[in-house]
Design a protein around this motif. Structure first.
Motif, short mmCIF file in Angstrom:
data_model
loop_
_atom_site.label_atom_id
_atom_site.label_comp_id
_atom_site.label_asym_id
_atom_site.label_seq_id
_atom_site.Cartn_x
_atom_site.Cartn_y
_atom_site.Cartn_z
N ARG A 81 3.29 9.03 0.65
CA ARG A 81 2.93 7.90 0.16
C ARG A 81 1.25 7.73 0.24
O ARG A 81 0.47 7.97 1.18
CB ARG A 81 3.31 6.72 1.17
N ASN A 135 3.42 7.56 6.14
CA ASN A 135 4.66 7.52 5.78
C ASN A 135 5.29 8.28 4.83
O ASN A 135 5.64 7.95 3.98
CB ASN A 135 5.09 6.00 5.58
N VAL A 151 1.14 1.13 14.55
CA VAL A 151 2.23 1.50 13.73
C VAL A 151 2.39 2.91 13.76
O VAL A 151 1.32 3.77 13.64
CB VAL A 151 2.10 1.09 12.21
N TYR A 178 6.97 3.87 -2.24
CA TYR A 178 6.51 3.98 -0.80
C TYR A 178 7.47 4.38 0.01
O TYR A 178 8.83 4.24 -0.22
CB TYR A 178 5.74 2.78 -0.29
N ASP A 179 7.05 4.83 1.13
CA ASP A 179 7.95 5.37 2.61
C ASP A 179 8.93 6.46 1.94
O ASP A 179 10.09 6.38 2.11
CB ASP A 179 8.57 4.23 3.25
N VAL A 193 -3.14 -1.39 8.91
CA VAL A 193 -1.99 -2.17 9.83
C VAL A 193 -2.17 -1.87 11.31
O VAL A 193 -1.81 -0.58 11.27
CB VAL A 193 -0.66 -2.16 9.47
N ASP A 224 -0.69 2.59 8.99
CA ASP A 224 -0.73 2.42 7.59
C ASP A 224 -2.08 3.04 7.02
O ASP A 224 -2.46 2.64 5.98
CB ASP A 224 -0.51 0.85 7.16
N TYR A 253 5.17 -0.98 15.97
CA TYR A 253 5.90 0.39 15.42
C TYR A 253 6.09 1.35 16.38
O TYR A 253 5.06 1.91 16.31
CB TYR A 253 5.95 0.49 14.11
N PHE A 259 5.33 5.28 12.28
CA PHE A 259 6.36 5.19 11.38
C PHE A 259 6.76 6.70 10.95
O PHE A 259 6.08 7.20 9.93
CB PHE A 259 5.77 4.48 10.13
N LYS A 264 13.43 -5.42 14.72
CA LYS A 264 13.93 -4.52 13.42
C LYS A 264 14.01 -3.19 13.73
O LYS A 264 13.29 -2.57 14.39
CB LYS A 264 13.45 -4.93 12.15
#
Ligand code: BMA
Length: 338
Positions: A63, A48, A282, A107-108, A279, A305, A243, A284, A213
Motif C-alpha cells: 500500500r 499495511n 496504529v 489499499y490494505d 494516523v 498509517d 489499533y 495493522f 472493531k
C-alpha cells in the motif's frame, strides 16, 4: 509443539533473536521501520502491506499512499525481505480478457498462494464505495483482476491458503463508507472465486483492546491446533482509535468456530513510529513469513498509517499465549449461522 501444515522453510527470512530480558511474546525488529517516509517519486507512505517468498527472494504488494493522498498498490521485490525495491508506478491490472482494468484506489492488500497462483485481496473502489477486490498473478508481471467478491461496503478480505470442505474461504469485515465505528469478522465460501455464499460470523468485536472493531490480518497459518489467525482490534479512546493486534485459533474444518481468542493484545502502539504519524496509534498487520522448521514468524505491520514494521516471535509462543489469555465471547465457538 504444534505441527505447522503447508508452510515452507524460509531460512533466509528476516530474523533477530529475542532481546535478553524481553518479557513480551513479540519483539520488534531493531531496524524498524523498514519503510521510511517518501520512499518513491510518487509514494509518500508505505504501510499495511503484503509480502511473500518467491523463488529464493521475496516479493510484495504494498500500500503506497501518494503525495496527493490517494491510495495505490505497488509491486516490490527484495532479496532479504527488509530492503525493498518498490516500483515507482502502481500495479497495472487487466481483466480476465486482458483489457486494462484499473481500480480507482487500492489499499490494505493481502497475498495468498494457492497452487501456482498468488491471489491478491485489497480494499477496492466499487461504484465509489469500498469493497473487497480480488486478483491473481503467477509471475508478478501480469496482474489479472477477478470479479469483486462482495457488494459495498466491505474490507479486510483474507483468503485461506487452501480450499476447506471443497470451497475457497474468504474472511471479510463488513463496514461502512468511512472510518467505520464497528466491525466483526465474517467468512464466505466460493467454489470458483466468483460466487460467494454460505456466509458465517467468525467472531465479533468485544473486550477491551478489541471492543470497537476487529479485522483479519495475515493469511491464517494452518497448525494441528487450528488455524492461527492474527487480527487487528480497535478500541475507541478519548484520543481516538487505537489499533493493536492479537491472535485466535479457528477450527480447521469449520473455521467460523473460534477455539481460542487472545484476551490481551500481542502488540500495541508503543514506539514513536507507531504512536506518531499520519494516523496516530496504529499497528495493522497484513502479512507474516513463517519458517516451519524453526517455528519463526516475522509479522509485517503498518504503523501509524505512515511506516512499515516487522515483529518477530515463534508460532508456538503465540499459540500458547492465545490459549493462556483466552477470552472467548458469546457466540465465538458457534458455527456462526444465525
Ligand atoms: C482502517 C483502514 C486502515 C488504516 C486504519 C487506521 O479503517 O483504513 O487502512 O490503517 O483505518 O487509519
Amino acid at each position: 509443539m504444534a505441527k505447522i501444515f503447508g508452510e515452507q522453510a524460509i531460512p533466509n527470512m528476516p530474523w533477530e533473536e529475542k532481546p535478553t530480558g524481553h518479557k513480551e511474546i513479540l519483539w520488534r525488529y531493531s531496524g524498524n521501520p523498514i519503510f521510511k517516509q517518501n520512499p518513491g517519486p510518487k509514494a509518500a507512505r508505505v504501510f499495511n502491506s503484503a509480502v511473500v517468498p518467491y523463488g529464493d527472494e521475496f516479493v510484495g504488494v504494498f500500500r503506497a499512499d501518494h503525495k496527493d493522498i490517494t491510495m495505490h498498490l505497488h509491486f516490490g521485490r527484495s532479496k532479504d525481505a527488509v530492503n525493498w525495491q518498490l516500483d515507482d508506478e502502481d500495479i497495472k491490472w487487466v481483466d480476465e480478457s486482458g483489457k486494462p482494468f484499473q481500480p480507482a484506489y487500492g489499499y490494505d492488500p493481502r497475498v495468498t498462494k494457492i497452487g501456482d497462483d498468488y491471489f491478491i485481496m485489497w480494499c477496492t473502489s466499487f461504484a465509489g464505495s469500498p469493497t473487497i477486490g480480488l486478483g491473481k498473478t503467477r509471475d508478478f508481471k501480469t496482474f489479472t483482476r477477478l470479479e469483486n467478491a462482495f457488494l459495498p461496503h466491505n474490507r479486510n478480505g483474507v483468503l485461506f491458503p487452501r480450499k476447506i470442505g471443497g470451497n475457497y474461504v474468504l474472511l471479510s469485515r463488513p463496514s461502512d463508507n468511512g472510518h467505520t465505528p464497528f466491525g466483526d469478522i465474517y467468512l464466505s465460501e466460493s467454489p470458483d472465486m466468483t460466487f460467494w455464499g454460505k456466509h458465517r460470523c467468525v467472531m465479533k468485536a468485544g473486550g477491551s483492546w478489541q471492543s470497537l472493531k476487529i479485522g483479519a490480518g495475515p493469511i491464517p497459518i494452518e497448525t494441528d491446533e487450528g488455524w492461527l489467525m492474527i487480527y487487528h482490534g480497535v478500541v475507541l479512546t478519548c484520543n481516538g482509535y487505537v489499533y493493536s493486534f492479537g491472535a485466535a485459533l479457528l477450527d480447521l474444518e469449520n473455521p467460523s468456530k473460534v477455539l481460542y481468542r487472545s484476551g490481551n493484545y500481542l502488540l500495541t502502539p508503543e514506539e514513536p513510529y507507531e504512536t506518531v504519524g499520519f494516523v496516530q496509534n496504529v499497528c495493522f498487520p497484513c502479512a507474516a513469513l513463517v519458517d516451519a522448521p524453526t517455528r519463526r514468524i516475522a509479522i509485517y505491520y503498518g504503523t501509524a498509517d505512515t511506516y512499515t514494521g516487522i515483529a518477530f516471535g515463534t508460532v508456538d509462543d503465540i499459540i500458547k499465549f492465545t490459549k493462556e489469555t483466552n477470552n472467548l465471547l458469546h457466540g465465538d465457538s458457534d458455527i456462526g449461522r444465525d
